[in-house]
Every structure is written in structure tokens, then in C-alpha cells.
Scaffold this active site. Structure first.
Site, PDB file in Angstrom:
ATOM      1  N   SER A  45      38.467  26.822  78.173  1.00 23.00           N
ATOM      2  CA  SER A  45      37.271  26.571  77.915  1.00 23.00           C
ATOM      3  C   SER A  45      36.479  27.537  76.935  1.00 23.00           C
ATOM      4  O   SER A  45      35.741  27.201  76.136  1.00 23.00           O
ATOM      5  CB  SER A  45      36.097  26.592  79.030  1.00 23.00           C
ATOM      6  N   GLU A  46      37.223  28.901  76.757  1.00 19.64           N
ATOM      7  CA  GLU A  46      36.787  29.826  75.995  1.00 19.64           C
ATOM      8  C   GLU A  46      37.953  30.617  75.499  1.00 19.64           C
ATOM      9  O   GLU A  46      38.942  30.883  76.384  1.00 19.64           O
ATOM     10  CB  GLU A  46      35.522  30.740  76.484  1.00 19.64           C
ATOM     11  N   THR A  47      37.973  31.172  74.273  1.00 20.61           N
ATOM     12  CA  THR A  47      39.162  32.104  73.963  1.00 20.61           C
ATOM     13  C   THR A  47      38.094  33.373  73.325  1.00 20.61           C
ATOM     14  O   THR A  47      37.531  32.837  72.309  1.00 20.61           O
ATOM     15  CB  THR A  47      40.070  31.740  72.745  1.00 20.61           C
TER      16      THR A  47
END
Length: 288
Positions: A45-47
Site C-alpha cells: 500500500s505504501e513505499t
């Protein structure tokens, strides 16, 4: 190009729960397009990308860094769980010597403080204003059908729609509720809503741990059907539930399949402290 990369599960102390985020340490400037390509490759969902602000900075000694967050689809202005994951990597893996780190971000300066039982994020607190139901009725009906709704609020700062389900429902109902995110992009095309929060008043402890409120969070507009545990959603939820319950200190649980706990404290300066644990599950080198 070789970049140190980590995956940490945030808002949990156990691996494979909470919300996973990839964390990249940037020794040197990264080509702008590579941020998005790496985030797409990681497919979480996030980096998060941590960068040095000055040439003489280093990840062990410096107290302040730049921080950006990318979904597989685009850059986002705020991400709590990837900030927590970033702080966990710096504190626990890189052994940064400072007890508080400052991240310079699109949402201003965010602080992460190391404590014995977790990491405390100092985040902005966003109010949610009453929202006329008829303006968002199609969106809500598409997502949850005829599920009974008790309150609807909107946060213009974050573009999140908060939908409180009826107090007649319990945690297991929210956990098992099927939410149709696939059609939301067709229903909401104005750009007003970029995230949907479903929330429910908590229950007394009894046999299980007591929580003040429960939630789930959906952001298909950012390419994230359901986010497992969402710090940014709690910058809105904290404001709402503090007002509803008349409390400054709250204990929250996000009811995704992975699940995650958040300890919340509203501050006198109009911000919010959100505390959670993190479990490092992977470290390696990204090569390209």
C-alpha cells in the site's frame, strides 16, 4: 543502482499483522520517476523513501530527514504507517542515536519518538465536518448497500469521508462486512473523496480487550482497495471520536484481515500522538 530496502509491519508487534510498508534509504538523489517504479515493484500500500537533507548527514547520527510516500499508483501527502515503519528501521535496524526523529514531508514536519513499548508519531489532527447525506448517498450505497448509517462526516483537508455505522452493529459485523470498492471509482469522479472510512463505536471489555472505536479504510482512488491499518485515517477518526466520547486518550482497533492497534492521545497544541509497534520482516538490496 543499489538501494537498502526493508519491509516493516506497522501498528503491530507481530510479523505478518498490521500494515506492511517498504522503506528505502536514499544515500543519493533518486531520479524522480524511479520512486513510482520502485513503489509499483514493491506492490505494497505504501513505499517510503527516506533521504538525507544535507550532504554530511548520515542515517545513524542525523535527527532530521526528508520523507516521501508512494502507493503503487501515485504519491500521497500523508502516510502514518509508512512513517512508523521508517522510524522503526532507523531506530531499530540502523540504530539511529536520537530518541526523536523529524521527517520533512508534504504534510509539514512530523516527529517520531522512541518509547519502550512502541513509537509515537506526532501527526496533524484534522476535523471532520457534518456532511449532507444526499451528496454522498450513491457512494455509500455502492460501498455498503443497505447497512444502517448513524453519522456522515467529511474531512476537506484529507479528502476522507467518514461513515459511522449504527451503534446496533458490533465489531464482528464490521469485520465481516463486504465492501464493494470496485465501483467506487465510477460513482465518485469529482475528486472530492479520496478515502472512505467506516467506523463503529467500541464495546466494553468483557472477554476481549476494550477499544473506544473500530474502523476500516478504503482508498481505491489511490489504488488501495483496503488498507490494513491507516495512521492518516486516524488523524480524522481521533478528532471525531474524541468529540463524540468526550475523551482525549483513545484506544483504537482497525478491523482489516491483518488488524492493528493504535494508542491515541490528543494534544493541547491541536495535534495528535499516535503510538504503535512495528515488526521488521525483510531487509535486502534493491538493484536496478
Amino acid at each position: 543502482m543499489k538501494l537498502p530496502i526493508f519491509i516493516a509491519d506497522a501498528f503491530t508487534t507481530k510479523a505478518f499483522r498490521g500494515n506492511p510498508a517498504a522503506v528505502c534509504l536514499l544515500e543519493n538523489k533518486l531520479d524522480e520517476d524511479l520512486h513510482q517504479k520502485i513503489a509499483k515493484e514493491m506492490n505494497l500500500s505504501e513505499t517510503a523513501f527516506i533521504r538525507k537533507l544535507h550532504p554530511n548527514d548520515n542515517f545513524t547520527q542525523s535527527p532530521c530527514f526528508g520523507l516521501r510516500w508512494f502507493t503503487p499508483q501515485n504519491e500521497v501527502p500523508l502516510c502514518g504507517h509508512a512513517t512508523l515503519a521508517s522510524a522503526a528501521v532507523l531506530f531499530h535496524k540502523i540504530k539511529n542515536v536520537n530518541s526523536t526523529l523529524t521527517f520533512v514531508t508534504m504534510s509539514g514536519k512530523l516527529k517520531a519518538r522512541k518509547e519502550e513499548d512502541g513509537i509515537v508519531l506526532d501527526l496533524p489532527l484534522y476535523p471532520a465536518h457534518p456532511q449532507k447525506l444526499h451528496e454522498v448517498e450513491d457512494l455509500i450505497k455502492t460501498a455498503i448497500g443497505d447497512t444502517l448509517v448513524q453519522d456522515v462526516r467529511y474531512s476537506p483537508d484529507t479528502k476522507k469521508l467518514l461513515v459511522r455505522l449504527s451503534d446496533t452493529y458490533n465489531r464482528s459485523f464490521l469485520e465481516s462486512l463486504t465492501v464493494n470498492t470496485e465501483n467506487l471509482l465510477q460513482v465518485e469522479t469529482t475528486g472530492k473523496v479520496k478515502g472512505l472510512i467506516l467506523t463503529l463505536k467500541g464495546e466494553p471489555g468483557g472477554q476481549t480487550q476494550a477499544f473506544d472505536f473500530y474502523s476500516r479504510y478504503f482508498a481505491p482512488w489511490y489504488g488501495v482497495a483496503e488498507d490494513p491499518v491507516t495512521g492518516s485515517a486516524h488523524t480524522v477518526l481521533s478528532s471525531y471520536w474524541s468529540e463524540q466520547l468526550g475523551k482525549k486518550d483513545l484506544h483504537a482497533f482497525q478491523c482489516s484481515n491483518r488488524g492493528g492497534e493504535l494508542t491515541i492521545s490528543l494534544r493541547s497544541d491541536g495535534r495528535v500522538d499516535i503510538k504503535g509497534g512495528a515488526a521488521l520482516v525483510l531487509e535486502g538490496t534493491l538493484t536496478a
